[in-house]
Design a protein around this motif. Structure first.
Motif, PDB file in Angstrom:
ATOM      1  N   ILE A  51       0.855  -1.181   0.000  1.00 32.39           N
ATOM      2  CA  ILE A  51       0.000   0.000   0.000  1.00 32.39           C
ATOM      3  C   ILE A  51       0.888   1.227   0.000  1.00 32.39           C
ATOM      4  O   ILE A  51       1.915   1.255   0.677  1.00 32.39           O
ATOM      5  N   GLY A  52       0.507   2.195  -0.796  1.00 38.36           N
ATOM      6  CA  GLY A  52       1.294   3.410  -0.902  1.00 38.36           C
ATOM      7  C   GLY A  52       0.428   4.643  -0.797  1.00 38.36           C
ATOM      8  O   GLY A  52      -0.784   4.602  -1.021  1.00 38.36           O
ATOM      9  N   LEU A  53       1.077   5.736  -0.460  1.00 37.85           N
ATOM     10  CA  LEU A  53       0.423   7.037  -0.354  1.00 37.85           C
ATOM     11  C   LEU A  53       1.338   8.057  -1.004  1.00 37.85           C
ATOM     12  O   LEU A  53       2.499   8.188  -0.609  1.00 37.85           O
ATOM     13  N   SER A  54       0.819   8.757  -2.005  1.00 36.14           N
ATOM     14  CA  SER A  54       1.611   9.818  -2.624  1.00 36.14           C
ATOM     15  C   SER A  54       1.514  11.079  -1.766  1.00 36.14           C
ATOM     16  O   SER A  54       0.613  11.207  -0.940  1.00 36.14           O
ATOM     17  N   ASN A  55       2.451  11.995  -1.964  1.00 33.96           N
ATOM     18  CA  ASN A  55       2.423  13.269  -1.256  1.00 33.96           C
ATOM     19  C   ASN A  55       2.333  14.380  -2.289  1.00 33.96           C
ATOM     20  O   ASN A  55       3.303  14.679  -2.971  1.00 33.96           O
ATOM     21  N   GLN A  56       1.160  14.946  -2.403  1.00 39.48           N
ATOM     22  CA  GLN A  56       0.948  16.105  -3.280  1.00 39.48           C
ATOM     23  C   GLN A  56       0.776  17.308  -2.356  1.00 39.48           C
ATOM     24  O   GLN A  56      -0.318  17.848  -2.189  1.00 39.48           O
ATOM     25  N   SER A  57       1.899  17.671  -1.714  1.00 38.70           N
ATOM     26  CA  SER A  57       1.890  18.617  -0.597  1.00 38.70           C
ATOM     27  C   SER A  57       1.364  19.996  -0.975  1.00 38.70           C
ATOM     28  O   SER A  57       0.737  20.661  -0.146  1.00 38.70           O
ATOM     29  N   ILE A 104      -4.009   7.115  -2.431  1.00 35.35           N
ATOM     30  CA  ILE A 104      -3.743   5.792  -1.880  1.00 35.35           C
ATOM     31  C   ILE A 104      -3.849   4.775  -3.013  1.00 35.35           C
ATOM     32  O   ILE A 104      -4.786   4.829  -3.818  1.00 35.35           O
ATOM     33  N   ALA A 105      -2.893   3.865  -3.068  1.00 35.06           N
ATOM     34  CA  ALA A 105      -2.922   2.776  -4.046  1.00 35.06           C
ATOM     35  C   ALA A 105      -2.458   1.508  -3.348  1.00 35.06           C
ATOM     36  O   ALA A 105      -1.630   1.565  -2.431  1.00 35.06           O
ATOM     37  N   TYR A 106      -2.981   0.369  -3.765  1.00 32.89           N
ATOM     38  CA  TYR A 106      -2.659  -0.882  -3.083  1.00 32.89           C
ATOM     39  C   TYR A 106      -2.842  -2.069  -4.017  1.00 32.89           C
ATOM     40  O   TYR A 106      -3.513  -1.988  -5.033  1.00 32.89           O
ATOM     41  N   TRP A 107      -2.189  -3.153  -3.641  1.00 32.20           N
ATOM     42  CA  TRP A 107      -2.454  -4.464  -4.246  1.00 32.20           C
ATOM     43  C   TRP A 107      -2.260  -5.520  -3.165  1.00 32.20           C
ATOM     44  O   TRP A 107      -1.483  -5.345  -2.239  1.00 32.20           O
ATOM     45  N   ILE A 108      -3.022  -6.576  -3.295  1.00 30.65           N
ATOM     46  CA  ILE A 108      -2.937  -7.733  -2.404  1.00 30.65           C
ATOM     47  C   ILE A 108      -2.680  -8.953  -3.282  1.00 30.65           C
ATOM     48  O   ILE A 108      -3.329  -9.117  -4.320  1.00 30.65           O
ATOM     49  N   GLY A 109      -1.727  -9.791  -2.873  1.00 34.38           N
ATOM     50  CA  GLY A 109      -1.454 -11.013  -3.621  1.00 34.38           C
ATOM     51  C   GLY A 109      -2.695 -11.902  -3.665  1.00 34.38           C
ATOM     52  O   GLY A 109      -3.412 -12.028  -2.662  1.00 34.38           O
ATOM     53  N   GLU A 110      -2.948 -12.499  -4.823  1.00 38.35           N
ATOM     54  CA  GLU A 110      -4.171 -13.281  -5.013  1.00 38.35           C
ATOM     55  C   GLU A 110      -4.419 -14.350  -3.955  1.00 38.35           C
ATOM     56  O   GLU A 110      -5.570 -14.553  -3.553  1.00 38.35           O
ATOM     57  N   PRO A 111      -3.391 -15.055  -3.456  1.00 36.35           N
ATOM     58  CA  PRO A 111      -3.675 -16.061  -2.419  1.00 36.35           C
ATOM     59  C   PRO A 111      -4.301 -15.472  -1.148  1.00 36.35           C
ATOM     60  O   PRO A 111      -4.848 -16.213  -0.337  1.00 36.35           O
ATOM     61  N   TYR A 112      -4.218 -14.151  -0.984  1.00 36.90           N
ATOM     62  CA  TYR A 112      -4.687 -13.511   0.244  1.00 36.90           C
ATOM     63  C   TYR A 112      -5.945 -12.661   0.046  1.00 36.90           C
ATOM     64  O   TYR A 112      -6.363 -11.960   0.960  1.00 36.90           O
ATOM     65  N   TRP A 113      -6.546 -12.733  -1.141  1.00 37.87           N
ATOM     66  CA  TRP A 113      -7.766 -11.984  -1.414  1.00 37.87           C
ATOM     67  C   TRP A 113      -8.892 -12.478  -0.504  1.00 37.87           C
ATOM     68  O   TRP A 113      -8.960 -13.640  -0.128  1.00 37.87           O
ATOM     69  N   GLY A 114      -9.780 -11.569  -0.159  1.00 34.69           N
ATOM     70  CA  GLY A 114     -10.989 -11.929   0.573  1.00 34.69           C
ATOM     71  C   GLY A 114     -10.824 -12.036   2.080  1.00 34.69           C
ATOM     72  O   GLY A 114     -11.747 -12.470   2.772  1.00 34.69           O
ATOM     73  N   ASN A 115      -9.666 -11.622   2.614  1.00 35.92           N
ATOM     74  CA  ASN A 115      -9.433 -11.699   4.056  1.00 35.92           C
ATOM     75  C   ASN A 115      -9.496 -10.352   4.761  1.00 35.92           C
ATOM     76  O   ASN A 115      -9.246 -10.269   5.969  1.00 35.92           O
TER      77      ASN A 115
END
Length: 182
Positions: A86-92, A99-110
């Motif tokens: 998960i990341g957060l950009s700074n547009q100060s 906010i942007a994110y990804w979750i590995g497929e084996p861990y989806w739905g948790n």
């Protein structure tokens, strides 16, 4: 959410969000070398090699220290298992970030994406004093939008055929949230 500025970690009920290390690169390349993740992300390459992971991770420390962006590994609090990012950009200049994110497929739905996103929103508002955060997702990936809704973000609009990827145009859906203490 407990943020440790010295450790650069965020602790939640089940997770530790921490900076990536070069030692994470192999697992990142395994999780990201997945067409299902590639097709629903804006800039993730496919195939995703170890070199891609090493190159991506190599930018995180400096970006964090220079307040350009904050990239965290989403890991299990007990085992340390890497679930995603998960990341957060700074547009100060605008007191906002994406906010942007990804979750590995084996861990989806948790619920890991939702828990990490909630923590990142608190980090943005409490620690970084942002006025606004936003996130966007491909219309073809409604699960990402569900995470945003569960975190209290509100639908702000859809940009029709905004992205051209894999030979087709994709709508981009925007969600946002204002800092309630501002």
């Amino acid at each position: 959410m407990i943020y440790s500025p010295t450790e650069k970690t965020i602790e939640t009920t089940r997770l530790i969000l921490r900076l990536f290390t070069q030692a994470d690169a192999q697992e990142v390349s395994v999780l990201c070398n997945n067409y299902a993740i590639y097709k629903s992300t804006l800039s993730l390459p496919y195939p995703y090699t170890l070199e891609c992971a090493l190159s991506w991770i190599s930018t995180h420390q400096q970006n964090f220290e220079e307040n350009r962006s904050y990239e965290f590994a989403i890991t299990d609090k007990q085992s340390g298992q890497l679930y995603g990012a998960i990341g957060l950009s700074n547009q100060s200049q605008h007191q906002r970030g994406e906010i942007a994110y990804w979750i590995g497929e084996p861990y989806w739905g948790n619920g890991y994406g939702t828990e990490a996103a909630q923590a990142m929103i608190e980090f943005a508002f409490q620690e970084k004093q942002y006025h606004r955060i936003y996130a966007r997702y491909f219309h073809s990936n409604p699960a990402s939008g569900k995470i945003m809704e569960k975190c209290g973000m509100r639908y702000e609009g859809t940009l029709k055929d905004h992205i051209y990827k894999n030979g087709t145009f994709e709508d981009i859906v925007f969600y946002g949230l204002l800092n309630p203490s501002h």
